[in-house]
Design an enzyme around this catalytic site. Structure first.
Site, PDB file in Angstrom:
ATOM      1  N   GLU A  77       0.732  -1.038   0.040  1.00 16.17           N
ATOM      2  CA  GLU A  77       0.162   0.171   0.012  1.00 16.17           C
ATOM      3  C   GLU A  77       0.842   1.150   0.010  1.00 16.17           C
ATOM      4  OE1 GLU A  77      -2.945  -0.258   3.116  1.00 16.17           O
ATOM      5  OE2 GLU A  77      -3.431   1.831   2.647  1.00 16.17           O
ATOM      6  N   LYS A 255      -6.406  -1.024  12.209  1.00 21.13           N
ATOM      7  CA  LYS A 255      -5.843  -1.424  11.054  1.00 21.13           C
ATOM      8  C   LYS A 255      -4.554  -0.635  10.676  1.00 21.13           C
ATOM      9  CE  LYS A 255      -5.628  -1.927   6.182  1.00 21.13           C
ATOM     10  NZ  LYS A 255      -4.945  -1.025   5.282  1.00 21.13           N
ATOM     11  N   ASP A 271       7.714 -12.427  12.844  1.00 19.25           N
ATOM     12  CA  ASP A 271       6.512 -12.957  12.789  1.00 19.25           C
ATOM     13  C   ASP A 271       5.415 -12.119  12.837  1.00 19.25           C
ATOM     14  OD1 ASP A 271       4.216 -14.792  12.903  1.00 19.25           O
ATOM     15  OD2 ASP A 271       5.127 -16.363  14.071  1.00 19.25           O
TER      16      ASP A 271
HETATM   17  C1  MEV Z   1      -5.949   2.776   5.328  1.00 17.81           C
HETATM   18  O1  MEV Z   1      -5.047   1.735   5.051  1.00 17.81           O
HETATM   19  C2  MEV Z   1      -5.741   3.232   6.992  1.00 17.81           C
HETATM   20  C3  MEV Z   1      -6.884   4.018   7.517  1.00 17.81           C
HETATM   21  O2  MEV Z   1      -8.064   3.453   7.348  1.00 17.81           O
HETATM   22  C4  MEV Z   1      -6.704   4.049   9.151  1.00 17.81           C
HETATM   23  C5  MEV Z   1      -7.625   4.791   9.829  1.00 17.81           C
HETATM   24  O3  MEV Z   1      -9.049   5.018   9.450  1.00 17.81           O
HETATM   25  O4  MEV Z   1      -7.313   5.334  11.159  1.00 17.81           O
HETATM   26  C6  MEV Z   1      -6.708   5.397   7.222  1.00 17.81           C
END
Ligand code: MEV
Length: 415
Positions: A77, A255, A271
């Site tokens: 990404e 995430k 890992d």
């Molecule tokens: C995208 O890879 C990550 C985000 O969605 C994290 C977030 O919403 O805090 C931008």
């Protein structure tokens, strides 16, 4: 007839071509396209056909405990590395991230099932705890000399299960192999005492002893082109508060945190599944899944905090075998497990900061799509110098595949 895993890489590819799974072009690509020597790659993965390359990049100038580091990250990404560098820059306005590290321990579990008298079994095991310490030392003698090894033994009955919890200090290693071999040795010995086989003996990836990172940033450092720092800081704090109330937001927040932590975990040959699982289990430790980070502001300062367990190692496993993992550690000035934990926790925090600032400011799509344009150009069929040219041309468009193809066709007719 040899088994698939016993074939050479070339023979495996020939077999897959013969089966119609891939064609000659695929096989030739896999055969030619590798950066690791076959001897290393063949030992790190069974049934190896080729190597799956991902970009290896660095987040620049992340200040962690007063030391400026380049943090290597691996991932698909494009905006992740850009966001990390941006977050590092903002954090440096507050002197960087300060991180405190818990004792490096990993727990192992030895479990017996269907125990007729669990309380009696617990008492028997506790009475012979010295033998458990001896078995653990015997299973891994070298670690004792280095100050590590078994640190704590607890025994408990859970319904008709009996669990022996072995807390181990694996020193510079991540600890999985060490804990598993100690747990299996203890399981074998205690099976004799209880006259029944153990159900399982394995490390736990859970830890409720997190690495904690904090940062205090003057609000001016988070201002955007159109909005002042005080307002952005207040909105970041609101986004953080909302995450504490809403599991859908908490999950996406985390995430974003793991965008940084997992990318850097891969780069240092560790890992990432263990790290990811432990982080999410920790986030859910109260029974309600919570953000791993928190942001508050008093108007002048934006205060950020991350708490995340990080089971990492700087020796053993793939860390030594993968040349890029060694380079990643050099870039990040990572010599010890504590260094690795500090750098990764700080990275997770600044990664989150950059994401939140974009979300509560201009939104993330403009930045994301600008960086995705390169991938779009490649998907449209651009080659070599065309990729850069088409990426530039796509910036002021709707950034769809159809537009990319149209622009590429025009570019080619002009040549
Ligand atoms: C995208 O890879 C990550 C985000 O969605 C994290 C977030 O919403 O805090 C931008």
């Amino acid at each position: 007839m040899p088994k698939f895993y016993q074939l050479s890489r070339k023979e495996r590819l020939e077999q897959l071509v013969a089966e119609g799974s891939i064609d000659e072009n695929d096989a030739n690509y896999l055969l030619a396209n590798h950066v690791l020597p076959d001897a290393i790659a063949g030992h790190l993965g069974e049934n190896q056909l080729g190597q799956f390359a991902l970009p290896f990049g660095i987040a620049r100038k992340l200040v962690v405990n007063g030391v400026t580091r380049n943090v290597a990250m691996v991932g698909e990404e494009p905006s992740v590395v850009a966001a990390a560098s941006n977050g590092a820059r903002m954090a440096s306005a507050g002197g960087g991230v300060s991180v405190t590290i818990p004792a490096h321990t990993v727990a192992g579990e030895v479990v017996f099932a269907g125990v007729a008298d669990p309380q009696a079994a617990v008492a028997l095991i506790r009475a012979r705890e010295d033998d458990i310490w001896d078995a653990a030392a015997y299973a891994h003698p070298s670690i004792i000399g280095r100050g590590g090894g078994l640190k704590e033994v607890t025994v408990a009955a859970i319904a008709d299960f009996v669990k022996i919890r072995l807390l181990v200090d694996p020193q510079a290693a991540m600890g999985a192999n060490m804990v598993n071999s100690i747990a299996e040795a203890v399981a074998k010995m205690v099976s004799g005492w209880l006259k029944q086989a153990s159900l399982l003996a394995i490390l736990s990836n859970y830890s409720d002893d997190p690495v904690v990172g904090t940062v205090d940033i003057p609000v001016a450092a988070v201002a955007t082109k159109n909005v002042d720092g005080r307002t952005i800081a207040a909105r970041i704090a609101q986004a953080s508060a909302f995450g504490q109330l809403d599991v859908e937001r908490a999950t996406t927040n985390n995430k974003g945190v793991m965008n940084g932590i997992e990318a850097a975990t891969i780069a240092i040959g560790n890992d990432y599944r263990a790290v990811g699982t432990a982080a999410h289990a920790y986030a859910a430790r109260t029974g309600s899944y919570q953000p791993l980070t928190r942001w508050t502001t008093d108007g002048a300062i934006l205060h950020g905090e991350i708490a995340v367990p990080l089971q990492l190692g700087v020796v053993g496993g793939a860390t030594a075998a993968l040349p890029l993992a060694q380079i990643a550690m050099k870039l990040g000035k990572i010599a010890t497990v504590a260094d690795a934990q500090a750098v990764l926790a700080a990275l997770g925090l600044v990664q989150n900061l950059a994401a939140l600032r974009a979300l509560v400011g201009p939104g993330i799509q403009s930045g994301h799509m600008a960086l995705q344009a390169g991938a779009l150009a490649i998907a449209a069929g651009a080659r070599d110098a065309e990729i850069g040219e088409l990426t530039r041309q796509l910036q002021d468009t709707d950034k769809t595949l159809a537009t990319a193809k149209k622009l590429l066709a025009i570019m080619r007719t002009r040549k």
